[in-house]
Design a protein around this motif. Structure first.
Motif, short mmCIF file in Angstrom:
data_model
loop_
_atom_site.label_atom_id
_atom_site.label_comp_id
_atom_site.label_asym_id
_atom_site.label_seq_id
_atom_site.Cartn_x
_atom_site.Cartn_y
_atom_site.Cartn_z
N LEU A 53 67.66 -92.19 28.03
CA LEU A 53 66.61 -91.75 28.93
C LEU A 53 65.42 -91.24 28.14
O LEU A 53 65.56 -90.34 27.32
N GLY A 54 64.26 -91.81 28.40
CA GLY A 54 63.04 -91.40 27.70
C GLY A 54 62.03 -90.84 28.67
O GLY A 54 61.78 -91.42 29.74
N LEU A 55 61.44 -89.69 28.34
CA LEU A 55 60.43 -89.05 29.19
C LEU A 55 59.04 -89.41 28.70
O LEU A 55 58.77 -89.39 27.50
N ARG A 56 58.16 -89.70 29.63
CA ARG A 56 56.78 -90.05 29.29
C ARG A 56 55.89 -88.82 29.49
O ARG A 56 56.24 -87.88 30.18
N ARG A 57 54.74 -88.84 28.83
CA ARG A 57 53.67 -87.85 29.04
C ARG A 57 54.01 -86.45 28.54
O ARG A 57 53.40 -85.47 28.95
N LEU A 58 54.98 -86.30 27.63
CA LEU A 58 55.29 -84.96 27.14
C LEU A 58 54.12 -84.35 26.38
O LEU A 58 53.83 -83.16 26.50
N ASP A 59 53.43 -85.17 25.59
CA ASP A 59 52.27 -84.66 24.85
C ASP A 59 51.20 -84.18 25.81
O ASP A 59 50.57 -83.13 25.59
N THR A 60 50.98 -84.92 26.88
CA THR A 60 49.99 -84.52 27.88
C THR A 60 50.38 -83.20 28.52
O THR A 60 49.54 -82.33 28.76
N ILE A 61 51.67 -83.02 28.81
CA ILE A 61 52.15 -81.77 29.41
C ILE A 61 51.91 -80.60 28.47
O ILE A 61 51.46 -79.53 28.88
N ASN A 62 52.22 -80.80 27.17
CA ASN A 62 52.02 -79.72 26.21
C ASN A 62 50.55 -79.32 26.11
O ASN A 62 50.23 -78.13 25.97
N ILE A 63 49.67 -80.31 26.19
CA ILE A 63 48.24 -80.01 26.11
C ILE A 63 47.74 -79.31 27.37
O ILE A 63 47.02 -78.33 27.32
N ALA A 64 48.18 -79.84 28.53
CA ALA A 64 47.67 -79.32 29.80
C ALA A 64 48.30 -78.00 30.21
O ALA A 64 47.63 -77.13 30.77
N LEU A 123 70.11 -90.88 38.72
CA LEU A 123 69.75 -89.90 37.70
C LEU A 123 68.25 -89.89 37.46
O LEU A 123 67.63 -88.82 37.32
N ALA A 124 67.65 -91.08 37.43
CA ALA A 124 66.19 -91.14 37.27
C ALA A 124 65.49 -90.44 38.43
O ALA A 124 64.51 -89.71 38.24
N ASP A 125 66.01 -90.63 39.65
CA ASP A 125 65.45 -89.93 40.81
C ASP A 125 65.55 -88.42 40.65
O ASP A 125 64.62 -87.68 40.99
N ALA A 126 66.69 -87.95 40.16
CA ALA A 126 66.89 -86.51 39.99
C ALA A 126 65.90 -85.92 38.99
O ALA A 126 65.40 -84.80 39.17
N ILE A 127 65.59 -86.68 37.95
CA ILE A 127 64.68 -86.17 36.92
C ILE A 127 63.25 -86.14 37.42
O ILE A 127 62.44 -85.30 36.99
N THR A 128 62.89 -87.04 38.33
CA THR A 128 61.50 -87.08 38.82
C THR A 128 61.19 -85.96 39.80
O THR A 128 60.02 -85.75 40.14
N ARG A 129 62.19 -85.24 40.28
CA ARG A 129 61.92 -84.15 41.22
C ARG A 129 61.10 -83.06 40.54
O ARG A 129 61.20 -82.86 39.33
N PRO A 130 60.26 -82.32 41.31
CA PRO A 130 59.36 -81.32 40.71
C PRO A 130 60.11 -80.29 39.87
O PRO A 130 61.23 -79.90 40.18
N ILE A 131 59.45 -79.86 38.78
CA ILE A 131 59.99 -78.82 37.90
C ILE A 131 59.01 -77.65 37.90
O ILE A 131 57.83 -77.82 37.60
N ARG A 139 55.81 -82.94 37.19
CA ARG A 139 56.56 -84.13 37.63
C ARG A 139 56.67 -85.07 36.44
O ARG A 139 55.65 -85.48 35.89
N LEU A 140 57.89 -85.39 36.06
CA LEU A 140 58.12 -86.26 34.91
C LEU A 140 58.41 -87.68 35.35
O LEU A 140 58.87 -87.91 36.46
N SER A 141 58.13 -88.62 34.45
CA SER A 141 58.34 -90.02 34.73
C SER A 141 59.29 -90.61 33.69
O SER A 141 58.87 -90.97 32.58
N PRO A 142 60.60 -90.68 33.99
CA PRO A 142 61.55 -91.19 33.00
C PRO A 142 61.65 -92.71 33.01
O PRO A 142 61.32 -93.37 33.99
N ARG A 143 62.10 -93.25 31.90
CA ARG A 143 62.51 -94.64 31.80
C ARG A 143 63.94 -94.64 31.28
O ARG A 143 64.30 -93.78 30.46
N VAL A 144 64.76 -95.59 31.74
CA VAL A 144 66.17 -95.57 31.39
C VAL A 144 66.61 -96.94 30.90
O VAL A 144 66.38 -97.96 31.58
N ALA A 145 67.26 -96.96 29.75
CA ALA A 145 67.93 -98.16 29.25
C ALA A 145 69.43 -97.95 29.41
O ALA A 145 69.93 -96.86 29.15
#
Length: 440
Positions: A53-64, A123-131, A139-145
């Motif tokens: 599972l990979g999370l996108r936009r972490l750098d953006t979150i850290n900046i914002a 699981l992807a749905d669970a991760i996209t729920r608000p934090i 709100r995170l956007s995961p990708r899953v292999a």
């Protein structure tokens, strides 16, 4: 993807692992090797399945939002994956951090490829729920292999195939899931089919309620149980509460499902000897439903279960929408003698305002809060701080996820009131719990 590095990299990863509460890749090596040598697992017909599972936009979150928000998001995601795996998977599993915003979940699971894809989707749905973090709502956007390992396949080969598939998923806009090279996406059942299935699952009596025993730390006596839902799907097999409620939410069927589970649990528990307690989970959709309190109190009266022996467990996730409304609903329950527990405490950023405005009776510690208390002085110090705060607020503490005697002894020394976990008992069928309750 590089999973190795020098001393500085290793030290940095160790700090990251403390933040997320999950181990590194070496733990996966050890678990897979142990599974392959375990004759009981071989006879059970399990197969090694994995997902990356990979999370996108972490750098953006850290900046914002700041680095603390990014750390909190990783900690919350790790907790959600762990909770989901505990609910959904029958066989042994292990969760590991693969660097950055990437996690590996590996399980020895006797399930079809269709079922593994369903697990990944939910699981992807669970991760996209608000934090909730101190600076806002993320709100995170995961990708899953995902993959089913080949017979005897090494972890390095598995990770290489998963890494390539995850890269492909990141490149394909709108595609959350990607099977590893050599894997064909199974047809499975469409989301629409699953939503239709859940509408009839109650009538077909496919929804089962299991009971996770809880024990008093003062004398180790049975004190009650938490009701947990399972869906015995005729084609896909057992589906845990997380996936079940996610599907029901898409079908706008959460309220009937919650009422069915609560009714079934209370009708079962009404025969338990006093003073055993029953705990029922409350979903975000429940609290958002205007008539939830009235319907729930009607169910309590109809079942005949004593309200003073009932506990409703509410997670922080359920409170994000409208804390004032949640406080009002909980006050209605509390006035009838029903107790309220703040569940999964410590799984992510806790808004301490909840402790001020909600009529709570218990803090239920997330398993991440007890995993290291027997060996790590800092983990023990955090536990002591939480227990001291709970005592000052006249709240009792329930420790969840107790898996060994050292953990049980530690929470007892720190004056927690109750515990549950695999050390004493796994979730069990109603008849089995009845025998436990009566000492049969």
């Amino acid at each position: 993807m590089n999973y190795h590095g020098g001393a500085a990299h290793t030290q940095a990863r160790a700090i990251e692992d403390r933040l997320t509460g999950v181990p590194g890749i070496n733990t996966v090596h050890e678990r897979i090797a142990a599974w392959r040598l375990d004759p009981d697992l071989q006879q059970a017909g399990g197969h090694v399945h994995a997902m990356l599972l990979g999370l996108r936009r972490l750098d953006t979150i850290n900046i914002a939002y700041g680095a603390a928000a990014g750390d909190g998001a990783l900690e919350e995601v790790a907790a959600r994956i762990g909770h989901f795996a505990e609910e959904e998977l029958d066989g042994p599993w292990v969760l590991a951090r693969a660097g950055g915003g990437t996690f590996v979940l590996v399980a020895n699971e006797a399930c079809s490829r269709e079922r593994w894809q369903l697990v990944a989707e939910q699981l992807a749905d669970a991760i996209t729920r608000p934090i909730a973090v101190p600076t806002g709502i993320l709100r995170l956007s995961p990708r899953v292999a995902l993959m089913r390992a080949l017979t005897g396949e090494s972890l390095e080969s598995m990770l290489d195939r998963l890494s390539q598939a995850l890269d492909a998923a990141h490149e394909q806009s709108g595609n959350l899931l990607c099977w590893a090279r050599g894997e064909v996406t199974p047809p499975g059942r469409s989301a629409a089919q699953l939503e239709a299935d859940v509408l009839g699952a109650i009538d077909r009596d496919e929804i089962e309620v299991l009971f996770q025993p809880q024990f008093s730390l003062a004398d180790d006596a049975l004190s009650g149980a938490e009701a947990l839902a399972r869906w015995n799907h005729p084609q896909l097999g057992r589906i845990g509460a997380g996936a079940l409620f996610a599907i029901a939410e898409r079908a706008d069927h959460v309220a009937p499902l919650s009422r069915h589970i609560a009714r079934k649990a209370m009708e079962t528990a009404v025969t338990w000897p006093a003073p055993l307690r029953l705990s029922i989970n409350v979903t975000p959709a429940d609290l958002a439903f205007g008539s939830y309190a009235r319907h729930m109190l009607d169910l309590v009266r109809e079942s005949g279960f004593p309200p003073r022996r009932l506990t409703l467990e509410v997670t922080e996730q359920a409170l994000i929408g409208d804390v004032a409304l949640a406080a009002q609903v909980m006050a209605e329950f509390s006035a009838q003698g029903i107790r309220i527990a703040l569940d999964d405490f410590g799984a992510g950023f806790c808004n301490f305002r909840y402790l001020k405005v909600l009529p709570l009776h218990y803090l239920k510690l997330d398993r991440a809060m007890v995993e290291g208390i027997a060996t790590d002085s800092r983990d023990l110090a955090v536990l002591r701080g939480i227990v001291a705060m709970a005592k000052a607020l006249d709240l009792e503490v329930i420790a969840e996820g107790i898996e060994d005697e050292a953990q049980r002894a530690a929470v007892a020394r720190e004056h927690c009131a109750y515990y549950q976990g695999f050390l004493r008992a796994q979730p069990m069928k109603a008849a089995t719990f009845e025998k436990l309750a009566r000492g049969i």
